[in-house]
Design a protein around this motif. Structure first.
Motif, PDB file in Angstrom:
ATOM      1  N   GLY A  43       0.791  -0.984   0.029  1.00  0.00           N
ATOM      2  CA  GLY A  43      -0.143  -0.078   0.065  1.00  0.00           C
ATOM      3  C   GLY A  43       0.753   1.267  -0.031  1.00  0.00           C
ATOM      4  O   GLY A  43       1.917   1.235   0.628  1.00  0.00           O
ATOM      5  N   ILE A  44       0.544   2.256  -0.918  1.00  0.00           N
ATOM      6  CA  ILE A  44       1.382   3.535  -0.799  1.00  0.00           C
ATOM      7  C   ILE A  44       0.404   4.766  -0.280  1.00  0.00           C
ATOM      8  O   ILE A  44      -0.739   4.768  -0.542  1.00  0.00           O
ATOM      9  CB  ILE A  44       1.603   3.872  -2.370  1.00  0.00           C
ATOM     10  CG1 ILE A  44       2.304   2.662  -2.947  1.00  0.00           C
ATOM     11  CG2 ILE A  44       2.346   5.121  -2.394  1.00  0.00           C
ATOM     12  CD1 ILE A  44       2.723   2.824  -4.628  1.00  0.00           C
ATOM     13  N   ASP A  45       0.874   5.234   0.758  1.00  0.00           N
ATOM     14  CA  ASP A  45       0.022   6.160   1.450  1.00  0.00           C
ATOM     15  C   ASP A  45       0.145   7.435   0.654  1.00  0.00           C
ATOM     16  O   ASP A  45       0.828   7.834  -0.549  1.00  0.00           O
ATOM     17  CB  ASP A  45       0.407   6.489   2.937  1.00  0.00           C
ATOM     18  CG  ASP A  45       1.921   6.902   3.116  1.00  0.00           C
ATOM     19  OD1 ASP A  45       2.541   7.583   2.210  1.00  0.00           O
ATOM     20  OD2 ASP A  45       2.408   6.980   4.333  1.00  0.00           O
ATOM     21  N   LEU A  52       4.409  -2.460   3.552  1.00  0.00           N
ATOM     22  CA  LEU A  52       3.930  -3.890   3.288  1.00  0.00           C
ATOM     23  C   LEU A  52       2.890  -3.968   4.333  1.00  0.00           C
ATOM     24  O   LEU A  52       2.682  -3.800   5.427  1.00  0.00           O
ATOM     25  CB  LEU A  52       5.036  -4.845   3.655  1.00  0.00           C
ATOM     26  CG  LEU A  52       5.005  -6.351   3.029  1.00  0.00           C
ATOM     27  CD1 LEU A  52       4.882  -6.285   1.611  1.00  0.00           C
ATOM     28  CD2 LEU A  52       6.339  -7.036   3.784  1.00  0.00           C
ATOM     29  N   ASN A  53       1.843  -4.659   3.537  1.00  0.00           N
ATOM     30  CA  ASN A  53       0.363  -4.749   4.522  1.00  0.00           C
ATOM     31  C   ASN A  53      -0.099  -6.352   4.607  1.00  0.00           C
ATOM     32  O   ASN A  53       0.249  -7.013   3.617  1.00  0.00           O
ATOM     33  CB  ASN A  53      -0.847  -4.006   3.762  1.00  0.00           C
ATOM     34  CG  ASN A  53      -0.810  -2.508   3.813  1.00  0.00           C
ATOM     35  OD1 ASN A  53      -0.055  -1.750   3.189  1.00  0.00           O
ATOM     36  ND2 ASN A  53      -1.494  -2.156   5.043  1.00  0.00           N
ATOM     37  N   ASP A  54      -0.858  -6.520   5.504  1.00  0.00           N
ATOM     38  CA  ASP A  54      -1.451  -7.956   5.743  1.00  0.00           C
ATOM     39  C   ASP A  54      -2.709  -7.957   4.937  1.00  0.00           C
ATOM     40  O   ASP A  54      -3.462  -7.021   4.913  1.00  0.00           O
ATOM     41  CB  ASP A  54      -1.505  -8.288   7.085  1.00  0.00           C
ATOM     42  CG  ASP A  54      -1.838  -9.524   7.392  1.00  0.00           C
ATOM     43  OD1 ASP A  54      -3.137  -9.892   7.392  1.00  0.00           O
ATOM     44  OD2 ASP A  54      -1.199 -10.314   7.917  1.00  0.00           O
ATOM     45  N   SER A  73       1.028   0.657   8.059  1.00  0.00           N
ATOM     46  CA  SER A  73       1.686  -0.314   8.382  1.00  0.00           C
ATOM     47  C   SER A  73       2.984   0.253   8.777  1.00  0.00           C
ATOM     48  O   SER A  73       3.304   1.337   8.232  1.00  0.00           O
ATOM     49  CB  SER A  73       2.238  -1.370   7.293  1.00  0.00           C
ATOM     50  OG  SER A  73       2.788  -2.177   7.303  1.00  0.00           O
ATOM     51  N   ASN A  74       4.140  -0.193   9.811  1.00  0.00           N
ATOM     52  CA  ASN A  74       5.108   0.082   9.935  1.00  0.00           C
ATOM     53  C   ASN A  74       6.216  -0.565   9.194  1.00  0.00           C
ATOM     54  O   ASN A  74       7.409  -0.163   9.417  1.00  0.00           O
ATOM     55  CB  ASN A  74       5.334  -0.150  11.610  1.00  0.00           C
ATOM     56  CG  ASN A  74       4.510   0.728  12.456  1.00  0.00           C
ATOM     57  OD1 ASN A  74       4.073   1.913  12.157  1.00  0.00           O
ATOM     58  ND2 ASN A  74       4.004   0.115  13.461  1.00  0.00           N
ATOM     59  N   ASP A  75       5.870  -1.161   8.368  1.00  0.00           N
ATOM     60  CA  ASP A  75       6.875  -2.038   7.508  1.00  0.00           C
ATOM     61  C   ASP A  75       7.161  -1.378   6.006  1.00  0.00           C
ATOM     62  O   ASP A  75       6.537  -1.744   5.129  1.00  0.00           O
ATOM     63  CB  ASP A  75       6.407  -3.445   7.307  1.00  0.00           C
ATOM     64  CG  ASP A  75       7.673  -4.368   7.140  1.00  0.00           C
ATOM     65  OD1 ASP A  75       8.765  -3.893   6.585  1.00  0.00           O
ATOM     66  OD2 ASP A  75       7.446  -5.719   6.655  1.00  0.00           O
ATOM     67  N   SER A  76       8.144  -0.417   6.157  1.00  0.00           N
ATOM     68  CA  SER A  76       8.408   0.406   4.898  1.00  0.00           C
ATOM     69  C   SER A  76       9.309  -0.525   3.989  1.00  0.00           C
ATOM     70  O   SER A  76      10.213  -1.008   4.529  1.00  0.00           O
ATOM     71  CB  SER A  76       8.907   1.621   5.007  1.00  0.00           C
ATOM     72  OG  SER A  76       8.007   2.719   5.796  1.00  0.00           O
ATOM     73  N   HIS A  89      13.357  -4.131   2.725  1.00  0.00           N
ATOM     74  CA  HIS A  89      12.686  -3.590   4.050  1.00  0.00           C
ATOM     75  C   HIS A  89      13.718  -2.446   4.598  1.00  0.00           C
ATOM     76  O   HIS A  89      14.918  -2.865   4.671  1.00  0.00           O
ATOM     77  CB  HIS A  89      12.569  -4.698   5.238  1.00  0.00           C
ATOM     78  CG  HIS A  89      11.575  -5.723   4.491  1.00  0.00           C
ATOM     79  ND1 HIS A  89      10.346  -5.928   5.173  1.00  0.00           N
ATOM     80  CD2 HIS A  89      11.648  -6.693   4.112  1.00  0.00           C
ATOM     81  CE1 HIS A  89       9.671  -7.096   4.877  1.00  0.00           C
ATOM     82  NE2 HIS A  89      10.656  -7.553   4.078  1.00  0.00           N
ATOM     83  N   LEU A  90      13.115  -1.245   4.661  1.00  0.00           N
ATOM     84  CA  LEU A  90      13.951  -0.031   4.905  1.00  0.00           C
ATOM     85  C   LEU A  90      14.307  -0.215   6.277  1.00  0.00           C
ATOM     86  O   LEU A  90      15.507   0.366   6.481  1.00  0.00           O
ATOM     87  CB  LEU A  90      13.205   1.234   4.352  1.00  0.00           C
ATOM     88  CG  LEU A  90      12.976   1.508   3.128  1.00  0.00           C
ATOM     89  CD1 LEU A  90      12.082   2.848   2.818  1.00  0.00           C
ATOM     90  CD2 LEU A  90      13.918   1.338   2.255  1.00  0.00           C
ATOM     91  N   THR A  91      13.734  -0.827   7.220  1.00  0.00           N
ATOM     92  CA  THR A  91      14.221  -0.645   8.768  1.00  0.00           C
ATOM     93  C   THR A  91      15.291  -1.738   8.827  1.00  0.00           C
ATOM     94  O   THR A  91      16.112  -1.435   9.737  1.00  0.00           O
ATOM     95  CB  THR A  91      13.081  -1.054   9.346  1.00  0.00           C
ATOM     96  OG1 THR A  91      12.432  -2.307   9.017  1.00  0.00           O
ATOM     97  CG2 THR A  91      11.919   0.221   9.518  1.00  0.00           C
TER      98      THR A  91
END
Length: 365
Positions: A43-45, A52-54, A73-76, A89-91
């Motif tokens: 999903g792009i905000d 990344l979405n569930d 989501s917190n998963d960029s 994954h950016l994190t």
């Protein structure tokens, strides 16, 4: 080891058509055959972040088009050039298993205008829909109309104005195009920022409204005619669906009529036209598709005038896939059910990618 194709669904986007994309994505995801595909939701905000979405909770208020939202989501994640479709994954800087194909269900700027298409080509991953050129000219209504006009395909009279120029003069515009007329952003869809104008006060409001969404606007002459639409599918040898007709209950086929008001328009599928007119619509739809360099899919919209003349209104290179959208419904009527349509679009994406991979990148004289 799974034999499923890993399909990345890109949806949302940094666009005024963000909410339409959410609705489209939900329907595509519901239609994907879970035995064939492993679905990865990205999903792009509205700030442009890729999240990344569930699959179980990627939308909020999914049944209400006025309140629908992307569940943050917190998963960029991101795709990188030469990454072969691997999501990073950016994190953590960790890379996921590569995506086999991406379905960018994005409408409007930053998604349907060649921007994402360029990134996906650099990332080296197949993707559904037109390439950079077809997406860009399909999105920019000025360029689209100029190319079609140069190819001797019928388009209505129009004028173009840019934000850095002097504001358009109502009397001059009305003198050239007549009344009523339509004002719209050059690079947007879903009737966002579109206004019908009958007087100078409405014109000033419409120009200001359109310039909120784009730095270039179109002013188009009103064309009396029935609104006929045709879906196109394919790469080198595209085919056209049966035509359909939009019968708007609003003053015109506005955003509200398309996505908010359940009774905003009636869709006549197939359109009640003669066999000769239906063939003419299909032939012209394919010509528009190939002239603009489209690939994969597009919906071509026409006006059918009282004298039988067809005028091209516009092309949509990533048409809506909501439950009431014309593109999939026309193919359903033409004998290609929704799930099979999605299968075909994915196959077309992979076929094009494989064809392009065979091109030489080294010159040997």
């Amino acid at each position: 080891m799974s034999n499923k194709l890993r399909v990345g669904i890109l949806f949302g986007g940094k666009s005024a058509e963000h909410e339409v994309s959410l609705q489209s994505a939900k329907n595509v995801i519901d239609a994907l055959d879970q035995d064939k595909y492993e679905v990865v939701l990205i999903g792009i905000d509205k700030q442009g972040s890729w999240l990344l979405n569930d699959t179980s909770q990627f939308l909020l208020n999914s049944q209400n088009p006025q309140l629908i939202k992307l569940n943050q989501s917190n998963d960029s994640v991101t795709l990188v050039p030469q990454g072969g479709g691997a999501l990073t994954h950016l994190t953590t800087n960790q890379a996921d298993t590569a995506l086999d194909v991406v379905f960018p269900i994005l409408h409007g700027p930053y998604g349907e205008d060649g921007t994402v298409q360029g990134l996906l080509k650099l990332a080296g991953v197949p993707f559904v829909g037109s390439g950079i050129l077809g997406a860009a000219v399909g999105m920019d209504k000025e360029m689209m109309k100029r190319l079609l006009r140069d190819a001797d395909l019928p388009v209505g009279p129009f004028l173009v104005f840019r934000a850095h120029q002097v504001n358009p003069n109502f009397a001059d515009v009305a003198g050239k195009l007549g009344l009523p007329l339509f004002v719209k952003p050059a690079n947007l869809g879903s009737s966002v920022g579109v206004n019908k104008v009958t007087n100078e006060e409405e014109f000033r409001h419409a120009v200001a409204d359109a310039f909120q969404y784009d730095r270039k606007i179109l002013v188009e002459a009103f064309i009396e005619g029935r609104e006929i639409e045709c879906s196109v599918l394919g790469n080198d040898d595209p085919i056209a669906s049966v035509p359909g007709e939009v019968i708007a209950t609003h003053e015109f086929y506005s955003y509200e009529a398309k996505y908010i008001d359940e009774n905003g328009a009636a869709l006549e599928i197939p359109a009640k036209v003669s066999a000769e007119t239906a063939r003419a619509v299909q032939d012209l739809a394919v010509k528009v598709f190939t002239t603009l360099g489209c690939e994969g899919l597009a919906r071509v919209d026409f006006f059918l005038c009282p004298d039988g003349e067809l005028v091209v209104n516009e092309v949509n290179t990533m048409p809506g896939f909501t439950s009431i959208s014309m593109y999939p419904r026309l193919w359903e009527e033409s004998g290609i059910p929704y799930a099979e349509l999605i299968d075909r679009l994915i196959r077309l994406a992979i076929e094009r990618f494989e064809r392009e991979q065979r091109l030489k990148t080294t010159y040997q004289g």
